[in-house]
Design a protein around this motif. Structure first.
Motif, PDB file in Angstrom:
ATOM      1  N   GLY A 149       0.779  -1.225   0.000  1.00  0.00           N
ATOM      2  CA  GLY A 149       0.000   0.000   0.000  1.00  0.00           C
ATOM      3  C   GLY A 149       0.808   1.271   0.000  1.00  0.00           C
ATOM      4  N   ALA A 150       1.892   1.322  -0.738  1.00  0.00           N
ATOM      5  CA  ALA A 150       2.654   2.561  -0.902  1.00  0.00           C
ATOM      6  C   ALA A 150       3.191   3.112   0.418  1.00  0.00           C
ATOM      7  CB  ALA A 150       1.837   3.618  -1.630  1.00  0.00           C
ATOM      8  N   ALA A 170       6.320   4.552   2.297  1.00  0.00           N
ATOM      9  CA  ALA A 170       7.586   5.179   1.905  1.00  0.00           C
ATOM     10  C   ALA A 170       8.474   5.400   3.117  1.00  0.00           C
ATOM     11  CB  ALA A 170       7.318   6.507   1.201  1.00  0.00           C
ATOM     12  N   THR A 208       4.819  13.637  -0.484  1.00  0.00           N
ATOM     13  CA  THR A 208       4.777  12.163  -0.486  1.00  0.00           C
ATOM     14  C   THR A 208       4.711  11.564  -1.887  1.00  0.00           C
ATOM     15  OG1 THR A 208       2.357  11.930  -0.370  1.00  0.00           O
ATOM     16  CG2 THR A 208       3.512  12.203   1.720  1.00  0.00           C
ATOM     17  N   PHE A 267       3.722   9.128   9.481  1.00  0.00           N
ATOM     18  CA  PHE A 267       2.763   9.944   8.734  1.00  0.00           C
ATOM     19  C   PHE A 267       1.753   9.057   8.031  1.00  0.00           C
ATOM     20  CE2 PHE A 267       1.458  11.461   4.584  1.00  0.00           C
ATOM     21  CZ  PHE A 267       1.127  12.800   4.766  1.00  0.00           C
ATOM     22  N   HIS A 316      -1.590   9.495   5.240  1.00  0.00           N
ATOM     23  CA  HIS A 316      -2.593  10.217   4.453  1.00  0.00           C
ATOM     24  C   HIS A 316      -3.617   9.196   3.988  1.00  0.00           C
ATOM     25  CE1 HIS A 316      -3.951  10.845   0.205  1.00  0.00           C
ATOM     26  NE2 HIS A 316      -4.539  11.854   0.807  1.00  0.00           N
ATOM     27  N   ASN A 326     -10.033   2.846   0.049  1.00  0.00           N
ATOM     28  CA  ASN A 326      -8.791   3.334   0.636  1.00  0.00           C
ATOM     29  C   ASN A 326      -8.172   2.302   1.586  1.00  0.00           C
ATOM     30  OD1 ASN A 326      -7.392   5.775   2.558  1.00  0.00           O
ATOM     31  ND2 ASN A 326      -7.471   6.088   0.364  1.00  0.00           N
ATOM     32  N   GLY A 341      -6.685  -0.433  -0.481  1.00  0.00           N
ATOM     33  CA  GLY A 341      -5.487   0.057  -1.166  1.00  0.00           C
ATOM     34  C   GLY A 341      -4.317   0.205  -0.209  1.00  0.00           C
ATOM     35  N   MET A 342      -4.622   0.495   1.057  1.00  0.00           N
ATOM     36  CA  MET A 342      -3.551   0.646   2.042  1.00  0.00           C
ATOM     37  C   MET A 342      -3.208  -0.683   2.713  1.00  0.00           C
ATOM     38  SD  MET A 342      -4.484   4.359   3.647  1.00  0.00           S
ATOM     39  CE  MET A 342      -2.937   4.691   4.434  1.00  0.00           C
ATOM     40  N   LEU A 392       7.503   5.692   9.345  1.00  0.00           N
ATOM     41  CA  LEU A 392       7.220   5.470   7.928  1.00  0.00           C
ATOM     42  C   LEU A 392       6.092   6.378   7.440  1.00  0.00           C
ATOM     43  CD1 LEU A 392       7.305   1.579   8.039  1.00  0.00           C
ATOM     44  CD2 LEU A 392       9.043   3.075   7.018  1.00  0.00           C
ATOM     45  N   THR A 393       6.014   6.503   6.133  1.00  0.00           N
ATOM     46  CA  THR A 393       4.943   7.280   5.503  1.00  0.00           C
ATOM     47  C   THR A 393       3.927   6.327   4.891  1.00  0.00           C
ATOM     48  OG1 THR A 393       6.270   9.245   5.074  1.00  0.00           O
ATOM     49  CG2 THR A 393       4.445   8.818   3.556  1.00  0.00           C
ATOM     50  N   PHE A 394       2.689   6.403   5.364  1.00  0.00           N
ATOM     51  CA  PHE A 394       1.601   5.571   4.829  1.00  0.00           C
ATOM     52  C   PHE A 394       0.713   6.413   3.922  1.00  0.00           C
ATOM     53  CE2 PHE A 394       1.545   1.630   7.478  1.00  0.00           C
ATOM     54  CZ  PHE A 394       2.626   1.933   8.281  1.00  0.00           C
ATOM     55  N   GLY A 395       0.287   5.826   2.839  1.00  0.00           N
ATOM     56  CA  GLY A 395      -0.656   6.530   1.969  1.00  0.00           C
ATOM     57  C   GLY A 395       0.012   7.551   1.077  1.00  0.00           C
ATOM     58  N   ALA A 396       1.204   7.227   0.612  1.00  0.00           N
ATOM     59  CA  ALA A 396       1.911   8.133  -0.291  1.00  0.00           C
ATOM     60  C   ALA A 396       1.185   8.215  -1.631  1.00  0.00           C
ATOM     61  CB  ALA A 396       3.345   7.648  -0.507  1.00  0.00           C
ATOM     62  N   MET A 397       1.526   9.268  -2.375  1.00  0.00           N
ATOM     63  CA  MET A 397       0.925   9.451  -3.686  1.00  0.00           C
ATOM     64  C   MET A 397       1.724   8.661  -4.720  1.00  0.00           C
ATOM     65  SD  MET A 397       0.451  12.976  -5.743  1.00  0.00           S
ATOM     66  CE  MET A 397       2.062  12.946  -6.466  1.00  0.00           C
ATOM     67  N   VAL A 398       1.050   7.846  -5.491  1.00  0.00           N
ATOM     68  CA  VAL A 398       1.745   7.031  -6.483  1.00  0.00           C
ATOM     69  C   VAL A 398       1.270   7.417  -7.882  1.00  0.00           C
ATOM     70  CG1 VAL A 398       2.275   4.691  -7.259  1.00  0.00           C
ATOM     71  CG2 VAL A 398       1.940   5.144  -4.822  1.00  0.00           C
TER      72      VAL A 398
END
Ligand SMILES: Cc1ncc(C[n+]2csc(CCOP(=O)(O)OP(=O)(O)O)c2C)c(N)n1
Ligand code: SF4
Ligand code: SF4
Ligand code: SF4
Ligand SMILES: [Mg+2]
Lengths: 86, 304, 391
Positions: free
Chosen positions: A6-7, A9, B58, B69, B71, C93, C96-97, C205-211
Motif C-alpha cells: 500500500g505505498a 515510503a 509524499t 505519517f 494520508h 482506501n 489500497g492501504m 514510515l509514511t503511509f498513503g503516499a501518492m503514487v
C-alpha cells in the motif's frame, strides 16, 4: 518502500530529490554583516539553511529553490540574490 | 523588525520536514508544516488530508516526513487521527506519541468539517492544524469556505457582475471553539516563534486542540515568492488575519495590529488575487468593505 | 459444545468480541444496529476490552478503523445500505492501504426509494474495491465467519480487509440455535495481530503516499495477485476451523446434492437455506436438482465452481442484486466460468427478492420452471404484475 503493502515510503527519502535544479536566482550568504538572528534558517521553506557558527549561516544549494525569502527577511541585508548561471 | 527577538533554535542536522519536497518556490504551507514539526519534535504521529501538502511531500517512493505519517483521503484527516489516538490507547502505547492531524483550509473547514467536528466533540487528545492558504490550491486555486471576501479564484472570478468571492471567510476558529475545547489558536508563518509556542502549548494540553495557520501561497495568491513573509505579516498587521488564542472559550491573548493602523491596501496591492480591485474607481468601494472587515476584527478581538 | 437460541446480530457481536478487537467504530443504521449496540454493551461491561468510538458518520467510522489499523490495532466496523455507500470511498482506501480491517455488511437495499429491507445491492457496489467478500448462509456461519475473517485478513501474505455479508433482518433479526465461540476457543484459533509495519515514532514510515503512473498499476497488480493467493488461505482457514470446531460451512463454495445433479441453482447468502428445502422436495420426486453456494464472492473461485458444475446441464443463478443496464451480476460471472471450456451448460439468471420482496417456495419453483424453458434468459422473478401494468 513497499508498494506491495500500500505505498509505504521511507522517512525523509525526498532528500534524493535535488530541488536545487529549479533555481533561477541564487542566494549568496555574504557572512559579513550577519548578526546571527537565524531568520534565514527559520523562514526557509526548504529547510536548507544551516548555521555554521553563531554569525555564519550557509545554504545547501542541493535543495535551495531560490525563492528569495531569506534575502528578503535577513535582518542585516547580508544575503544577496543573484541570477543563477546555468 | 518586530521579530528580531527570535533566537536561532538549537541546531538540528536537518528539519523534520526533509528537503526535496516539491512545493512551489516560497510556499507558505511548506514553511508552516516545517515549523509545526520543528516545535512538536519526533514523538508524534501525524495525519494529513489530501491537498498540496500531502502531494508535495509524499511522491512515492519519496517522502519528506521524518515522523510517522499517514494520508488517507481529503475529508477524513481528523477521523483517521482519532483512530490513531484510540489505537494507541487500546494498545497501551499512549505515551509513545502525540497525535497531530493536518489539513488544508478546504480539507478542514469545508469537506472535512464534519469529521473534524466529530473529533473535537468526542474529546480526542489531538492537535488539529489547518494550513490556511485560503483556497483549494492543489486542484488549481478554487474558492473554499476560507477564501476571503472579494478574492479572485478560478471559481470566483471577477467579471462584469462579480468582484470575486461574494462571501465572507468562514469563522472556523469560532466554530472550533464552540465545541467547548480547551485550546484554539490562530497563527501566521510570519511569526514562527509564535507558532512554536502555540504548538508546544497545545501539545501540553490534554484534549482536542485546533490551530489555524495563515500560509501564503505564491501561486494562488499571485504574490512574489520572496514576499511570502511580508504578505503574511501584512495580513496580521492590517487586522485581516487576527492572531489570537481562545482557552476554554475565552480569548486570552491577541497579537496587536500596528499603530497607526496599516490600511488594507498595503496587503491587497501586492497580491494578484486582489488586483482587480485596483483597476477601476468602483474598486475603491470594495476595498473599503475589506477595510471594514479588518476594522471589525480589530474591534472584536481588541487588536488595537 | 452447547447451542444458544440467539438473535443473529447478537451472535455476531459476541464472536467479534472474542476476537479481541482493539478498536470498534460504527454508526447506527437499520438493520445493523443490534450488532453494534451489543458490542457497545460488551465494551461498557468490560467484557470486551476495546475502544468503542461513536462517530458522526459511516465515513468517519471507516476512517477511524483505518487509522487504528494502521497504528497496529485489530479493528472492526459494521454498516449497511446507505451507510455502506457513504463508507465506500474509505473502503477502497482501506484495501489500497492493505489494512486488515474486518467489517460486517448487513445486506440491505439502497435508496431511492428508501427501503430498509434485505437484498444484496449494497455490498455488490464494493465488488471491485479490493475487499475480500464472504457471504453467510445462516447465523451459525455468520458468527463463525467473523472469527475466520480476522485470520484471513491478518495473514501476512494477505493483508487485505474482509467483509462478511449477512442478509439484513433475514439473518440479523432472526433467532436461531447458534454454537457460540468461547474466549479460549477464539484465542486458540486466532493469534494476536502483529503487523510488519505500523505507525510508530520508533520507525517513522509514511503511509498513503501518492503514487503516479509509474507505480499505481503495480499496486493493483499486487492486490489482484493477493486476491488469488487468498483463495487458498480462505479454504485453509475454513479447514482449520473445521478441525477445531467440527463445523464446516464450505471454503470458497459449498455444494448440496450437486454431484449427480442436472440442474443446479447458484446463489449467495440466506436464500441458500430456502433453496435447499426445495432441492429436498424435488429430490423426493426424483428430480436431479442441487445447489451451489458461493461463499467467497471476492476472490471469485472460478476453478472450484467449474469443478463442481462441469457435469451440469442447466444452471439457474438466483441473485438479490442487479446491475442496472446489464442485468444479473453473479450470472454474468458464472457464465464466464465456462468461457472457453469444452461444454457450456444452459445458464439462466434470475433477479429476485429486491428490497425485501418475499422469496417463497413458489418463487424458487418458478425459477426452476423458467429454467426448463428452452433459451438462456435473465429475468426478474416475483414481480407484482398489477404494479407493472401486467407487462
Ligand atoms: C472527495 C474528494 N473531493 C475532491 C477532491 C479533489 N481535491 C483534492 S485536494 C483538493 C483541494 C485541497 O484544498 P485545501 O484543503 O485547501 O488544501 P491545499 O491544497 O490548498 O493546501 C481537492 C478539491 C478529492 N481528492 N476528494
Ligand atoms: S532562497 Fe529560499 S530556498 Fe533558498 S535558502 Fe533562501 S529561503 Fe531557502
Ligand atoms: S537572516 Fe541574515 S543576519 Fe540573520 S542569521 Fe541569517 S544571514 Fe545572519
Ligand atoms: S500551490 Fe500554493 S500551497 Fe500549493 S505548493 Fe504551490 S505555493 Fe504551496
Ligand atoms: Mg487551501
Amino acid at each position: 518502500m513497499r508498494l506491495d503493502l500500500g505505498a509505504i515510503a521511507k522517512a525523509g527519502s525526498s532528500k534524493a530529490n535535488q530541488t536545487g535544479s529549479w533555481r533561477n536566482y541564487k542566494p549568496i550568504f555574504h557572512q559579513v554583516k550577519c548578526i546571527g538572528c537565524g531568520l534565514c534558517k527559520i523562514y526557509c521553506p526548504e529547510g536548507c539553511v544551516t548555521m555554521i557558527e553563531k554569525k555564519k549561516y550557509t545554504v545547501d544549494y542541493t535543495y535551495c529553490k531560490g525563492c528569495g525569502i531569506c534575502a528578503e527577511e535577513c535582518s542585516s541585508s547580508d544575503i544577496e540574490m543573484i541570477v543563477e548561471e546555468k | 523588525m518586530s521579530t528580531t527577538t527570535l533566537t536561532a533554535p538549537k541546531e538540528q542536522s536537518c528539519t523534520l520536514l526533509a528537503p526535496g519536497h516539491t512545493a512551489c518556490t516560497g510556499c507558505g504551507e511548506a514553511l508552516a508544516a516545517k515549523l509545526v514539526l520543528g516545535a512538536a519534535g519526533t514523538n508524534i504521529i501525524v495525519t494529513d488530508a489530501t491537498g498540496c501538502l500531502e502531494v508535495f511531500t509524499t511522491k512515492f517512493p519519496q517522502s519528506s516526513w521524518e515522523v510517522p505519517f499517514i494520508h488517507s483521503l481529503f475529508e477524513n484527516s481528523a477521523a483517521v487521527a482519532a483512530g490513531v489516538e484510540v489505537a494507541l490507547k487500546a494498545l497501551g502505547r499512549q505515551n509513545e506519541a502525540k497525535v497531530i492531524a493536518q489539513g488544508g483550509d478546504g480539507g478542514t473547514a469545508d469537506i472535512g468539517l464534519q469529521a473534524l467536528s466529530g473529533m473535537l466533540e468526542r474529546g480526542h487528545d489531538i492537535l488539529y492544524v489547518c494550513y490556511d492558504n485560503e483556497a483549494y490550491m492543489n486542484t488549481g486555486v478554487q474558492r473554499s469556505g476560507l477564501t476571503p471576501f472579494d478574492c479572485m479564484t478560478t471559481t470566483s472570478p471577477c467579471g462584469e457582475l462579480s468582484w470575486g468571492n461574494k462571501h465572507n471567510k468562514k469563522d472556523m476558529p469560532s466554530i472550533a471553539a464552540a465545541h467547548g475545547i480547551p485550546y484554539v489558536a490562530t497563527a501566521s508563518v510570519a511569526f514562527p516563534k509564535d507558532i512554536e509556542n502555540k504548538v508546544k502549548k497545545a501539545l501540553s494540553i490534554t484534549g482536542p486542540k485546533y490551530m489555524q495557520i495563515h500560509s501564503p501561497c505564491p501561486l494562488g495568491w499571485r504574490s512574489k515568492p520572496q514576499l511570502t513573509i511580508q504578505v503574511a505579516k501584512l495580513a496580521v498587521q492590517t487586522g485581516l488575519y487576527p492572531i489570537f488564542e481562545i482557552e476554554n472559550g475565552k480569548v486570552t491573548k491577541v497579537r496587536k495590529v500596528t499603530t497607526p493602523k496599516t490600511p488594507v491596501e498595503e496587503y491587497l496591492k501586492i497580491q494578484g488575487r486582489f488586483a482587480h480591485l485596483f483597476k477601476s474607481p468602483k474598486g475603491k468601494e470594495e476595498i473599503q468593505k475589506i477595510q471594514e472587515i479588518a476594522d471589525r476584527n480589530i474591534e472584536k478581538y481588541g487588536l488595537a | 459444545m452447547s447451542t444458544t437460541f440467539i438473535e443473529g446480530s447478537i451472535a455476531v457481536a459476541k464472536t467479534v468480541g472474542v476476537c479481541r478487537p482493539h478498536v470498534i467504530s460504527a454508526y447506527p443504521i437499520t438493520p445493523q444496529t443490534h450488532i453494534v449496540e451489543h458490542l457497545s454493551e460488551l465494551v461498557a461491561d468490560g467484557e470486551v476490552k476495546a475502544e468503542y468510538v461513536n462517530v458522526e458518520s459511516e465515513h468517519s467510522a471507516a476512517s477511524v478503523v483505518l487509522g487504528s489499523s494502521a497504528t497496529g490495532a485489530r479493528t472492526y466496523t459494521a454498516t449497511t445500505s446507505q451507510g455502506f455507500l457513504l463508507m465506500i470511498e474509505v473502503l477502497f482506501n482501506i484495501a489500497g492501504m492493505r489494512l486488515p480491517v474486518v467489517m460486517t455488511c448487513v445486506n440491505r437495499a439502497v435508496s431511492a426509494p428508501i427501503n430498509i429491507w434485505n437484498d444484496q445491492q449494497d455490498s455488490m457496489t464494493a465488488r471491485d474495491s479490493g475487499w475480500i467478500q464472504l457471504y453467510a448462509e445462516d447465523n451459525q456461519e455468520a458468527s463463525d465467519m467473523h472469527l475466520q475473517a480476522f485470520k484471513i485478513a491478518e495473514n501476512k501474505d494477505i493483508m487485505l480487509p474482509v467483509m462478511i455479508c449477512m442478509d439484513g433482518f433475514v439473518l440479523t433479526h432472526s433467532f436461531d440455535p447458534v454454537e457460540l465461540i468461547s474466549q479460549e476457543q477464539a484465542d486458540k484459533f486466532l493469534p494476536p495481530f502483529k503487523p510488519e509495519y505500523y505507525l510508530t515514532p520508533k520507525n517513522p514510515l509514511t503511509f498513503g503516499a501518492m503514487v503516479g503512473p509509474d507505480g499505481y498499476m503495480e499496486t493493483r497488480y499486487f492486490i489482484e495477485k493477493t486476491m488469488h493467493a487468498s483463495l487458498q488461505v480462505i479454504s485453509n482457514v475454513a479447514t482449520d476451523f473445521h478441525n477445531q470446531f467440527g463445523r464446516f460451512q464450505g471454503g470458497l463454495i459449498d455444494t448440496y446434492k450437486v454431484e449427480d445433479a442436472s440442474l443446479v441453482l447458484v446463489a449467495m447468502g440466506s436464500i441458500i437455506g430456502t433453496i435447499k428445502d426445495i432441492v429436498d422436495e424435488l429430490r423426493a420426486k426424483g428430480q436431479k436438482v442441487g445447489v451451489l453456494k458461493v461463499r467467497s464472492y471476492r476472490p471469485f473461485p472460478k476453478d472450484e465452481i467449474y469443478k463442481a458444475l462441469s457435469h451440469v446441464k442447466e444452471i439457474a443463478v438466483v441473485e438479490k442484486a442487479v446491475s442496472l443496464g446489464y442485468g444479473g451480476i453473479l450470472v454474468n460471472e458464472i457464465k464466464s466460468v465456462f468461457y472457453g471450456k469444452p461444454k457450456t451448460p444452459k445458464i439462466n439468471g434470475f433477479i429476485l427478492g429486491l428490497g425485501g420482496r418475499d422469496i417463497t417456495a413458489d418463487t424458487i419453483h418458478q425459477v426452476i420452471k423458467e429454467t426448463a424453458k428452452a433459451a438462456s434468459e435473465e429475468k426478474f422473478v416475483g414481480l407484482n404484475e398489477a404494479l407493472i401494468g401486467g407487462k
